[in-house]
Design a protein around this motif. Structure first.
Motif, PDB file in Angstrom:
ATOM      1  N   HIS A  51      65.773  33.889  40.598  1.00 31.84           N
ATOM      2  CA  HIS A  51      66.895  33.705  39.692  1.00 31.84           C
ATOM      3  C   HIS A  51      68.116  33.212  40.463  1.00 31.84           C
ATOM      4  O   HIS A  51      68.162  33.291  41.689  1.00 31.84           O
ATOM      5  N   SER A 136      73.112  23.137  40.082  1.00 31.62           N
ATOM      6  CA  SER A 136      71.971  22.464  39.452  1.00 31.62           C
ATOM      7  C   SER A 136      70.800  22.314  40.423  1.00 31.62           C
ATOM      8  O   SER A 136      69.643  22.340  40.009  1.00 31.62           O
ATOM      9  N   ALA A 139      69.112  25.669  40.267  1.00 35.53           N
ATOM     10  CA  ALA A 139      68.423  25.825  38.982  1.00 35.53           C
ATOM     11  C   ALA A 139      67.121  25.020  38.975  1.00 35.53           C
ATOM     12  O   ALA A 139      66.086  25.494  38.480  1.00 35.53           O
ATOM     13  N   ASP A 140      67.150  23.812  39.536  1.00 34.54           N
ATOM     14  CA  ASP A 140      65.935  23.007  39.634  1.00 34.54           C
ATOM     15  C   ASP A 140      64.905  23.676  40.537  1.00 34.54           C
ATOM     16  O   ASP A 140      63.712  23.652  40.253  1.00 34.54           O
ATOM     17  N   ARG A 143      63.124  26.382  38.677  1.00 30.33           N
ATOM     18  CA  ARG A 143      62.119  25.781  37.784  1.00 30.33           C
ATOM     19  C   ARG A 143      60.877  25.373  38.561  1.00 30.33           C
ATOM     20  O   ARG A 143      59.749  25.647  38.158  1.00 30.33           O
ATOM     21  N   ARG A 144      61.056  24.745  39.716  1.00 29.42           N
ATOM     22  CA  ARG A 144      59.914  24.314  40.531  1.00 29.42           C
ATOM     23  C   ARG A 144      59.081  25.501  41.014  1.00 29.42           C
ATOM     24  O   ARG A 144      57.852  25.443  41.001  1.00 29.42           O
ATOM     25  N   ALA A 146      58.893  28.486  39.608  1.00 31.00           N
ATOM     26  CA  ALA A 146      58.220  29.069  38.447  1.00 31.00           C
ATOM     27  C   ALA A 146      56.991  28.247  38.054  1.00 31.00           C
ATOM     28  O   ALA A 146      55.924  28.800  37.754  1.00 31.00           O
ATOM     29  N   LEU A 147      57.127  26.924  38.095  1.00 31.59           N
ATOM     30  CA  LEU A 147      55.970  26.074  37.788  1.00 31.59           C
ATOM     31  C   LEU A 147      54.870  26.244  38.831  1.00 31.59           C
ATOM     32  O   LEU A 147      53.677  26.222  38.500  1.00 31.59           O
TER      33      LEU A 147
END
Length: 188
Positions: A51, A136, A139-140, A143-144, A146-147
């Motif tokens: 997070h 940002s 944040a990216d 996302r990476r 988590a993927l």
């Protein structure tokens, strides 16, 4: 070959500007179900949470420290204002030095910006923190990661400019509930 336009000389070969002294580059990558943060390795299956959050300079704490430090030198200066002598001069000099130090210390914290932080927490004790001026980017990265946790074949590599942040100058909750001993709970 088109020669109708004006000839423009090539740009001079200049070395790139050095980064600010509080910035370093951190390699972050996922490969074969492992998350690498520089030379630290985290199995993706052990990551409990990824997070971002913002750390804010403890401006009010800096002002309180300044006011606390200023009281004693101010008393010394006011008591010694009508007196003279070598001991009084030394006391004035030391008091003035303490006042200048306290003022500079307060201004450093007051002028500090907020920073975005990416936290990678595992199911054990380990935690990794990355800071950046650009929220940002973090944040990216969340996302990476988590993927990559969801997709076993995912791989990536990015470089993040990490700031060196003195956390003593920032405010926030401190939570210590790791293991089964020495719990502090939440420290405000």
């Amino acid at each position: 070959m088109d020669t109708t336009g004006p000839l423009v000389p090539p740009p001079p070969n200049r070395p790139p500007a050095p980064p600010p002294r509080d910035v370093t580059t951190i390699d972050v990558s996922v490969s074969k179900r492992l998350l690498w943060v520089n030379r630290a390795c985290y199995p993706l299956g052990n990551i409990a949470r990824v997070h971002t959050y913002v750390v804010v300079p403890d401006r009010w704490g800096a002002v309180k420290r300044f006011l606390t430090i200023v009281v004693l030198p101010a008393l010394v200066l006011s008591v010694a204002s009508g007196e003279s002598g070598e001991g009084v001069d030394i006391a004035r000099f030391v008091s003035l030095g303490v006042l200048v130090y306290a003022l500079v210390d307060m201004l450093i914290v007051l002028l500090r910006p907020e920073h975005s932080v990416l936290a990678i927490e595992t199911t054990g004790v380990a935690i990794a923190l990355l800071t950046s001026r650009d929220a940002s980017v973090l944040a990216d990265l969340v996302r990476r990661i988590a993927l990559a946790i969801e997709n076993p074949d995912a791989e990536f590599h990015v470089q993040v400019e990490q700031l060196t942040v003195n956390m003593k100058n920032y405010t926030g909750d401190t939570v210590n509930i790791v293991g089964g001993r020495d719990h502090k709970g939440i420290v405000k």
